[in-house]
Design a protein around this motif. Structure first.
Motif, short mmCIF file in Angstrom:
data_model
loop_
_atom_site.label_atom_id
_atom_site.label_comp_id
_atom_site.label_asym_id
_atom_site.label_seq_id
_atom_site.Cartn_x
_atom_site.Cartn_y
_atom_site.Cartn_z
N LYS A 67 -22.13 -24.37 -72.92
CA LYS A 67 -22.22 -24.45 -71.46
C LYS A 67 -21.55 -23.20 -70.89
O LYS A 67 -20.37 -22.95 -71.14
N ILE A 68 -22.32 -22.42 -70.14
CA ILE A 68 -21.85 -21.15 -69.59
C ILE A 68 -21.76 -21.28 -68.08
O ILE A 68 -22.70 -21.73 -67.43
N VAL A 69 -20.62 -20.89 -67.53
CA VAL A 69 -20.41 -20.87 -66.09
C VAL A 69 -20.42 -19.41 -65.67
O VAL A 69 -19.70 -18.59 -66.23
N VAL A 70 -21.27 -19.08 -64.69
CA VAL A 70 -21.36 -17.71 -64.19
C VAL A 70 -20.79 -17.68 -62.79
O VAL A 70 -21.24 -18.42 -61.90
N ASP A 71 -19.79 -16.83 -62.60
CA ASP A 71 -19.18 -16.63 -61.29
C ASP A 71 -20.28 -16.29 -60.28
O ASP A 71 -21.10 -15.41 -60.53
N ALA A 72 -20.32 -16.99 -59.17
CA ALA A 72 -21.38 -16.80 -58.16
C ALA A 72 -21.48 -15.35 -57.71
O ALA A 72 -22.58 -14.85 -57.46
N LYS A 73 -20.36 -14.64 -57.64
CA LYS A 73 -20.38 -13.23 -57.20
C LYS A 73 -20.98 -12.31 -58.25
O LYS A 73 -21.30 -11.17 -57.97
N ALA A 74 -21.13 -12.79 -59.48
CA ALA A 74 -21.60 -11.94 -60.58
C ALA A 74 -23.08 -12.17 -60.93
O ALA A 74 -23.63 -11.43 -61.73
N VAL A 75 -23.73 -13.15 -60.33
CA VAL A 75 -25.08 -13.52 -60.72
C VAL A 75 -26.04 -12.33 -60.71
O VAL A 75 -26.73 -12.07 -61.70
N LEU A 76 -26.10 -11.59 -59.63
CA LEU A 76 -27.05 -10.47 -59.55
C LEU A 76 -26.69 -9.32 -60.49
O LEU A 76 -27.56 -8.54 -60.87
N PHE A 77 -25.44 -9.24 -60.90
CA PHE A 77 -25.02 -8.19 -61.83
C PHE A 77 -25.30 -8.58 -63.28
O PHE A 77 -25.45 -7.71 -64.14
N LEU A 78 -25.38 -9.87 -63.58
CA LEU A 78 -25.54 -10.34 -64.96
C LEU A 78 -26.93 -10.87 -65.29
O LEU A 78 -27.21 -11.18 -66.44
N LEU A 79 -27.81 -10.95 -64.31
CA LEU A 79 -29.14 -11.51 -64.50
C LEU A 79 -29.86 -10.86 -65.67
O LEU A 79 -30.01 -9.64 -65.72
N GLY A 80 -30.26 -11.66 -66.64
CA GLY A 80 -30.99 -11.16 -67.80
C GLY A 80 -30.11 -10.67 -68.94
O GLY A 80 -30.62 -10.19 -69.96
#
Length: 120
Positions: A67-80
């Motif tokens: 289960k991975i939690v991605v910081d909401a502020k990082a979503v566009l930087f980590l996509l893919g």
């Protein structure tokens, strides 16, 4: 017109998933938390931590049994992005393979990342 498949927010290689499961078992944590922060000579740094529960605006992804939690502020930087775990003679470390990363500093500790766009 057919739409392109939506890229997965983030995924783990088999090696990374195995190592994360080992660490989470030792720590008793429920989630791997990933994000980015400002810092380093290239502008940003990847961050990883283990947490008991997600924060309110976090994105939650399950991949490879983790289960991975991605910081909401990082979503566009980590996509893919794909998180891998490398083992060599000199080191063992997690490595981000990020299609949004445009540059990295010489020591490899910080990166330049452009946010994903609709064209990505």
């Amino acid at each position: 017109m057919a739409r392109r498949p939506k890229p997965k927010l983030i995924s783990l290689s088999d090696a990374a998933a195995e190592r994360v499961r080992e660490i989470m078992e030792d720590k008793g944590a429920g989630y791997l938390r990933v994000g980015v922060k400002n810092g380093g000579c290239a502008g940003m740094e990847y961050v990883m931590d283990y947490v008991e529960k997600p924060e309110e605006l976090d994105e939650i992804v399950e991949d490879n049994g983790v289960k991975i939690v991605v910081d909401a502020k990082a979503v566009l930087f980590l996509l893919g992005s794909i998180v891998d775990f490398e083992t060599t003679t000199l080191h063992e470390k997690f490595v981000f393979r990020n299609p949004n990363q445009t540059d990295a500093c010489g020591c490899g500790e910080s990166v330049t990342i452009m946010p994903a766009t609709a064209d990505s």
